[in-house]
Design a protein around this motif. Structure first.
Motif, PDB file in Angstrom:
ATOM      1  N   ILE A 113     -72.940 -18.219   5.076  1.00 20.51           N
ATOM      2  CA  ILE A 113     -73.988 -17.680   4.205  1.00 20.51           C
ATOM      3  C   ILE A 113     -74.573 -18.830   3.383  1.00 20.51           C
ATOM      4  CG2 ILE A 113     -74.533 -16.047   2.353  1.00 20.51           C
ATOM      5  CD1 ILE A 113     -73.671 -14.705   4.981  1.00 20.51           C
ATOM      6  N   LEU A 114     -75.875 -19.064   3.565  1.00 15.74           N
ATOM      7  CA  LEU A 114     -76.554 -20.132   2.835  1.00 15.74           C
ATOM      8  C   LEU A 114     -77.043 -19.656   1.476  1.00 15.74           C
ATOM      9  CD1 LEU A 114     -78.604 -21.582   5.827  1.00 15.74           C
ATOM     10  CD2 LEU A 114     -76.416 -22.398   4.913  1.00 15.74           C
ATOM     11  N   ASP A 115     -77.653 -18.452   1.432  1.00 14.15           N
ATOM     12  CA  ASP A 115     -78.133 -17.887   0.173  1.00 14.15           C
ATOM     13  C   ASP A 115     -77.924 -16.375   0.226  1.00 14.15           C
ATOM     14  OD1 ASP A 115     -79.318 -17.138  -2.172  1.00 14.15           O
ATOM     15  OD2 ASP A 115     -81.250 -18.109  -1.766  1.00 14.15           O
ATOM     16  N   GLU A 116     -76.949 -15.915  -0.498  1.00 15.85           N
ATOM     17  CA  GLU A 116     -76.565 -14.506  -0.502  1.00 15.85           C
ATOM     18  C   GLU A 116     -77.719 -13.587  -0.927  1.00 15.85           C
ATOM     19  OE1 GLU A 116     -73.347 -12.041  -3.042  1.00 15.85           O
ATOM     20  OE2 GLU A 116     -72.555 -13.855  -2.080  1.00 15.85           O
TER      21      GLU A 116
END
Length: 159
Positions: A113-116
């Protein structure tokens, strides 16, 4: 000596015959049963205190062993990582000996996950958890909560 269960039964039977029995005999018998029950209660309390000590000691030992297991697991990870890094540095994907075959395997893909906040809402799991503190507060304020009730229980304590 009679068990607590037997003494309790005798006590209850004696209560049933209270009206028919001789008052002096009744009180003497009642006192002897009460004394015996008190002796048993003290014995139960002593055993419970010893068991409580054992429980605490075992929980502490479990914490110690858990911490040791965690340290060993971390050491294993470090060893494997060091060996993998060394094998990668020399360009070796496989080492074969009489005792072991050691190789670097490609794992199944995993999600990173890069940006939740960019993930759409429908991909989140939702769990409903009852807020018992809030329900209790509502009952104490006199409000009705369908499907719940406020109960009082009892427990044994020693001093």
């Amino acid at each position: 000596m009679a068990t607590l269960y037997e003494l309790t039964g005798s006590y209850l039977k004696l209560l049933e015959y209270a009206e028919d029995a001789d008052p002096t005999l009744y009180h003497d018998t009642m006192d002897s049963i009460t004394d015996a029950i008190e002796d048993k209660a003290v014995g139960y309390a002593k055993v419970d205190k010893e068991l409580a000590k054992d429980e605490v000691a075992l929980k502490e030992e479990a914490k110690r062993l858990s911490a040791r297991a965690t340290a060993i697991a971390n050491n294993r990870k470090r060893l494997k990582r060091n060996l993998q890094d060394s094998m990668a540095a020399i360009g070796s994907k496989k080492i074969k000996t009489l005792g072991f075959t050691i190789y670097i395997q490609r794992n199944n893909p995993s999600v990173n996950i890069l940006d939740e906040h960019e993930i759409p809402d429908y991909l989140y799991e939702t769990k409903q958890v009852l807020d018992k503190k809030r329900i209790s507060t509502m009952f104490k304020e006199g409000k009705d909560v369908p499907g719940a009730e406020l109960t009082h229980s009892e427990s044994l304590r020693y001093r």
